[in-house]
Design a protein around this motif. Structure first.
Motif, PDB file in Angstrom:
ATOM      1  N   ASP A   1      32.767  55.347  67.267  1.00  0.00           N
ATOM      2  CA  ASP A   1      34.099  55.791  66.839  1.00  0.00           C
ATOM      3  C   ASP A   1      35.203  54.853  67.313  1.00  0.00           C
ATOM      4  OD1 ASP A   1      33.390  58.449  65.692  1.00  0.00           O
ATOM      5  OD2 ASP A   1      32.671  58.794  67.730  1.00  0.00           O
ATOM      6  N   PHE A   2      34.912  54.084  68.354  1.00  0.00           N
ATOM      7  CA  PHE A   2      35.962  53.173  68.841  1.00  0.00           C
ATOM      8  C   PHE A   2      35.379  52.018  69.657  1.00  0.00           C
ATOM      9  CE2 PHE A   2      35.441  56.394  72.125  1.00  0.00           C
ATOM     10  CZ  PHE A   2      35.519  55.703  73.322  1.00  0.00           C
ATOM     11  N   PHE A   3      36.188  50.987  69.735  1.00  0.00           N
ATOM     12  CA  PHE A   3      35.911  49.828  70.595  1.00  0.00           C
ATOM     13  C   PHE A   3      36.939  49.783  71.713  1.00  0.00           C
ATOM     14  CE2 PHE A   3      34.470  46.745  66.952  1.00  0.00           C
ATOM     15  CZ  PHE A   3      33.173  47.220  67.037  1.00  0.00           C
ATOM     16  N   SER A   4      36.523  49.269  72.850  1.00  0.00           N
ATOM     17  CA  SER A   4      37.478  48.953  73.892  1.00  0.00           C
ATOM     18  C   SER A   4      37.123  47.547  74.394  1.00  0.00           C
ATOM     19  CB  SER A   4      37.374  49.980  75.013  1.00  0.00           C
ATOM     20  OG  SER A   4      38.443  49.823  75.895  1.00  0.00           O
ATOM     21  N   VAL A   5      38.055  46.652  74.248  1.00  0.00           N
ATOM     22  CA  VAL A   5      37.751  45.256  74.586  1.00  0.00           C
ATOM     23  C   VAL A   5      38.002  45.045  76.075  1.00  0.00           C
ATOM     24  CG1 VAL A   5      38.202  42.841  74.030  1.00  0.00           C
ATOM     25  CG2 VAL A   5      38.520  44.595  72.272  1.00  0.00           C
ATOM     26  N   GLY A   6      36.953  44.735  76.801  1.00  0.00           N
ATOM     27  CA  GLY A   6      37.049  44.505  78.249  1.00  0.00           C
ATOM     28  C   GLY A   6      37.210  43.016  78.498  1.00  0.00           C
ATOM     29  N   THR A   7      38.464  42.604  78.548  1.00  0.00           N
ATOM     30  CA  THR A   7      38.693  41.154  78.643  1.00  0.00           C
ATOM     31  C   THR A   7      38.296  40.586  80.011  1.00  0.00           C
ATOM     32  OG1 THR A   7      40.999  41.678  79.153  1.00  0.00           O
ATOM     33  CG2 THR A   7      40.492  41.007  76.897  1.00  0.00           C
TER      34      THR A   7
END
Ligand code: PEP
Ligand code: MG
Length: 305
Positions: free
Chosen positions: A165-171
């Protein structure tokens, strides 16, 4: 909330394990998450990230392998959870149960292949069946997301998008793995740079995949994307990230007012032009000085470093 947050974009759950002599129980997980839900209320999203132990976040009770030669490339995070199913399912049970208290979402860290993500989802479904069978109330329809913090995941974002349902970009991790520069090693700190064109290209790929997926999903269940690494709390990168399509920022509370201040001054077409120009550059120093100049013009009365 005092700083203007609208939810929790990244709830790191490792603290439950650090400096402990035994694994936390399901009820201990549940009590910790409930406290956050009680503070945020039922409507604000709370993204609970499953255990991200190993490498720099080491706990002797976690089942993590001590003395790995290359711990950042070793049995860490979701890899550790998938080989210690009891550890994983205890946490998943608590997350599903606490889901009844509000807008709880679950997120898997360090995903590097689609198989790994599918294994996590299968396990989550197994846990739901167990709870159902035992007559324990839980939230069936919990939203599931994946972190994008390994270059392989960024490159495969179009495929991974179809799974969640979603992405979270862990930079924080994405930068270190892209540039092969340990995020905690001062000797290679000059290489560790969010403005590096390689990092920007990967973020662009992720944003493009997320936008495509968003267009495919129904309006009442949109595909979402946020950036939860330190980069999203840096005013310098806000115009660039907005220009790439980012509409949700997950930052440390202290940074929220600064981020909002930049966003209020921005115009989307201008931000898109910033992103277009930055993406055309060859090295981090060029990107940084361009973004600095832009921010100075945007906020002329403020010191920009
Ligand atoms: C990241 O890697 O960007 C991240 C948010 O996770 P952590 O800093 O906990 O590794
Ligand atoms: Mg990380």
């Amino acid at each position: 909330l005092e700083r203007g947050a609208e939810g929790v974009g990244l709830y790191r759950t490792e603290f439950l394990y650090l400096n402990k002599s035994a694994h936390p129980t399901e009820d201990e997980h549940h009590a910790a998450y409930s406290a956050v839900l009680a503070a945020l209320g039922p409507a604000r999203p709370v993204v609970i990230r499953t255990l991200d132990l190993g490498a720099d976040k080491f706990s002797s009770v976690s089942g993590a392998v001590a003395n790995e030669k290359n711990p950042f490339l070793g049995l860490r995070s979701v890899r550790l959870c998938l080989t210690n199913r009891d550890l994983f399912t205890t946490q998943l049970r608590a997350i599903l149960r606490v889901g009844l208290l509000g807008d709880v979402r679950v997120m898997f860290p360090m995903i590097s292949t689609v198989d790994e993500l599918r294994q996590c989802k299968t396990l989550l479904n197994d846990v739901k069946e167990e709870l159902e069978y035992a007559g324990i109330p839980f939230k069936r329809d919990v939203r599931v997301g994946t972190m994008i913090e390994v270059p392989s995941a960024a490159l495969l974002a179009d495929v991974l998008a179809g799974e969640v349902d979603f992405f979270s970009v862990g930079t924080n991790d994405l930068i270190q793995y892209t540039l092969a520069a340990d995020r905690n090693n001062e000797h290679v700190a000059h290489l560790y740079n969010p403005a590096d064109p390689t990092v920007l290209r990967l973020i662009r790929l992720v944003m493009q995949a997320a936008q495509k997926e968003h267009a495919r999903r129904p309006a009442d269940r949109p595909f979402e994307v946020n950036v939860c690494g330190e980069m999203s709390g840096e005013p310098l990168y806000v115009p660039l990230l907005v220009g790439l399509g980012l509409r949700q920022f997950s930052a440390t509370p202290r940074k929220i007012p600064e981020i909002k201040r930049v966003i209020r001054e921005l115009r989307i077409p201008e931000a898109e032009e910033v992103a277009r120009r930055a993406l055309g550059m060859e090295c981090a120093s060029q990107v940084t000085s361009y973004l600095r100049d832009y921010l100075r013009k945007l906020l002329p009365s403020e010191a920009v470093d």
